[in-house]
Write an enzyme that holds these catalytic residues in place. Structure first.
Site, mmCIF file in Angstrom:
data_model
loop_
_atom_site.group_PDB
_atom_site.id
_atom_site.type_symbol
_atom_site.label_atom_id
_atom_site.label_comp_id
_atom_site.label_asym_id
_atom_site.label_seq_id
_atom_site.Cartn_x
_atom_site.Cartn_y
_atom_site.Cartn_z
ATOM 1 N N GLU A 351 2.570 4.293 2.846
ATOM 2 C CA GLU A 351 2.774 5.467 3.687
ATOM 3 C C GLU A 351 1.730 5.519 4.799
ATOM 4 O O GLU A 351 1.998 6.011 5.891
ATOM 5 C CB GLU A 351 2.708 6.743 2.839
ATOM 6 C CG GLU A 351 3.590 7.852 3.373
ATOM 7 C CD GLU A 351 3.778 8.986 2.382
ATOM 8 O OE1 GLU A 351 4.939 9.310 2.068
ATOM 9 O OE2 GLU A 351 2.773 9.564 1.932
ATOM 10 N N HIS A 382 4.242 -11.292 -18.509
ATOM 11 C CA HIS A 382 5.493 -11.665 -19.166
ATOM 12 C C HIS A 382 6.712 -11.217 -18.369
ATOM 13 O O HIS A 382 7.834 -11.246 -18.884
ATOM 14 C CB HIS A 382 5.536 -11.074 -20.577
ATOM 15 C CG HIS A 382 4.464 -11.610 -21.473
ATOM 16 N ND1 HIS A 382 4.627 -12.739 -22.255
ATOM 17 C CD2 HIS A 382 3.186 -11.193 -21.680
ATOM 18 C CE1 HIS A 382 3.506 -12.985 -22.925
ATOM 19 N NE2 HIS A 382 2.619 -12.058 -22.590
ATOM 20 N N LYS A 509 15.203 13.172 5.439
ATOM 21 C CA LYS A 509 15.318 14.522 4.876
ATOM 22 C C LYS A 509 16.280 15.369 5.713
ATOM 23 O O LYS A 509 17.101 16.120 5.177
ATOM 24 C CB LYS A 509 13.950 15.198 4.839
ATOM 25 C CG LYS A 509 12.940 14.574 3.897
ATOM 26 C CD LYS A 509 11.630 15.345 3.989
ATOM 27 C CE LYS A 509 10.533 14.709 3.172
ATOM 28 N NZ LYS A 509 9.248 15.450 3.313
#
Length: 547
Positions: A351, A382, A509
């Site tokens: 950000e 793993h 948004k």
């Protein structure tokens, strides 16, 4: 003169051509003290950067580039409240939140006084709750604190709370709700008692859709138990830079904590945004958290560039991103308590550094930022270390090791061994001679070993840093987080970008509001592209609103 035209940058291009074909194995073979020379200690952390594709001249040139970008001046601006955004408003003064030594800032005394007042308010509430004196609507003590926020209002407190759980006073527990999906809310409160639950609503603007929707759910949940609105007021706190909006929502004025406009969400854990943490671990330990960050602040301001932990960490990232064209960086903590640290650092980096416009508004002509991600070691060994070890990309890795979880715990030797083993393998690799020797020692015939060896070779020469905490406590955690904050800031200075805004996320948004209207009321869809329009129609069809 732009960054890429500066003499140090041009010299770094030549240095890259020189070093890109060399292997780190040779660096260590030629310099038996490389591990000692390319490591340092500061603010409770040990930093080994010897497993990087650099020599001393590279470090010198990187430091010269930082100087050419006026980094010394920009560092002092960070600590004096002189950084501003495109509107001329002060930003990035979060370092003031952890100024614990005589409050010696030369400017912004009003801000410092407000911080002191906030500290006192946090301290008093923390003591009341921890001693059982703060009561709910049935006169029972609070046992569960639920932090409602998103982004920096959630990632920081949740990460720090999990890291410092041994310091939490029973029966207190913290919970964190951020997602707009109501599953997050209802699964969190499912086992909680409304009579003993306190909600902390954290939103800088107090307009954040996700946070306010979850706050509304919290109100409904409490009302089902208390029945009367006036009874639930003691169950809400707010942390915001818009106190009037919090009061309009229904939060009592005395229960509103200040979050200043000059504190970005991803830098706010040091403020009242860390209220849940301060309550859980207590004010004294929270102050240790601030002290650790302040110790790293002091080191950052005072140490020479080539002995400066945040600056070196940043310059090495610059080296790989801009010269080796690395697109990603991994953070691998070897401590279960740091499970949320990679997510926290992902937001901090991406950000802050995901920008394509310079401070003067002109376009950036060099790569900025990288995809930062990670997971716990040894789990990650793993799942995705295979890509580090035998893949084709340059992926710098930061390994973070904790020697002891607490004063009372045992040494984490198996974890440490795995951490160091990974960093050594990334550096030196596993050549054919070594593979053949090991296969033959296992009793495998030479001809078969030749065939198997091809698939077991590891080229090595993959860079990594190792950061060691002697013990994971509030002080060392504060220092570690401040280290990465300053690292990101240095990168932003060199790239000439603003790390304290995130305008890119706002557009999505806004469009979500328009799309929601289309989904709810079947409004005109002509403003959408054909793909989005088709997706809206598909949702409406499944929902039953369209044939």
């Amino acid at each position: 003169m732009s960054l890429v035209e500066s003499p140090p940058w041009q010299a770094l291009k030549s240095k890259y051509q020189e070093l890109s074909s060399l292997h780190m194995r040779d660096f260590f073979a030629q310099d038996k003290k490389r591990g000692t020379r390319l490591s340092l200690e500061a603010a409770g952390l040990y930093f080994d950067y010897s497993k990087n594709r650099v020599d001393e001249k590279t470090i010198d040139l990187l430091c010269e580039s930082a100087n050419a970008c006026n980094l010394p001046l920009r560092i002092e601006q960070l600590f004096s409240g002189k950084l501003t955004n495109e509107s001329g408003e002060m930003v990035g003064f979060h370092t003031a939140l952890r100024q614990v030594n005589n409050f010696s800032f030369k400017t912004n005394n009003n801000a410092i006084q407000e911080i002191h007042a906030s500290w006192e308010k946090i301290k008093k509430l923390s003591i009341r709750i921890r001693e059982g004196d703060y009561k709910g609507f049935t006169n029972k003590s609070i046992t569960d604190i639920v932090n409602i926020g998103i982004g920096g209002s959630s990632l920081g407190p949740q990460m720090a709370y999990n890291a410092l759980k041994p310091y939490v006073k029973a029966p207190l527990r913290c919970h964190f709700i951020s997602n707009l999906d109501d599953t997050d809310f209802y699964e969190t409160v499912r086992t909680l008692n409304p009579e003993t639950t306190l909600f902390i609503i954290t939103s800088k603007t107090f307009t954040t859709k996700e946070t306010l929707e979850n706050a509304r759910r919290a109100t409904e949940w409490l009302m089902q138990a208390a029945k009367k609105e006036n009874l639930i007021q003691t169950h809400f706190m707010a942390v915001t830079a818009a106190p009037e909006k919090a009061h309009e929502f229904g939060i009592q004025k005395d229960n509103i904590f200040m979050l200043w406009p000059w504190v970005g969400g991803r830098f706010s854990v040091w403020s009242a945004a860390g209220l849940s943490l301060a309550i859980a671990i207590g004010w004294e330990e929270f102050f240790e958290f601030l002290r650790g960050a302040h110790a790293m602040d002091t080191h950052f301001r005072q140490a020479e560039f080539n002995k400066n932990m945040p600056i070196l960490l940043a310059l090495l990232s610059i080296w790989y991103i801009n010269f080796f064209h690395a697109k990603t960086q991994a953070i691998i903590p070897y401590s279960q308590r740091l499970v949320y640290l990679p997510d926290y650092l992902t937001q901090l980096h991406m950000e802050s550094l995901g920008k394509s416009v310079q401070l003067d508004g002109s376009a950036v002509h060099w790569q900025t930022g990288a995809v930062v991600w990670g997971d716990l070691g040894t789990n990650s060994q793993h799942s995705f270390h295979q890509l580090f070890l035998q893949g084709t990309m340059v992926i710098p890795v930061d390994f973070i090791a904790v020697l002891k979880n607490s004063r009372e715990s045992h040494w984490q030797l198996p974890l440490i061994a795995n951490c160091l083993g990974q960093s050594q393998t990334l550096m030196e690799g596993y050549d054919k001679e070594g593979v053949m020797r090991d296969l033959i020692n296992q009793g495998i015939e030479h001809e078969k070993a030749e065939k198997l060896a091809t698939y077991r070779l590891i080229r090595g020469n993959n860079p990594s840093n190792t950061i060691i905490l002697e013990e994971l406590n509030p002080y060392s955690l504060g220092s570690l987080l401040a280290l990465y904050e300053h690292k990101v800031y240095v990168q932003s200075v060199i790239w000439n970008i603003n790390p304290f805004n995130q305008w890119g996320v706002e557009r999505g948004k806004h469009l979500a509001k328009d799309i929601l209207q289309a989904l709810q009321a079947e409004t005109d869809q002509s403003s959408f592209d054909s793909s989005t329009e088709r997706l809206i129609n598909y949702v409406l069809k499944i929902k039953g609103n369209r044939p």
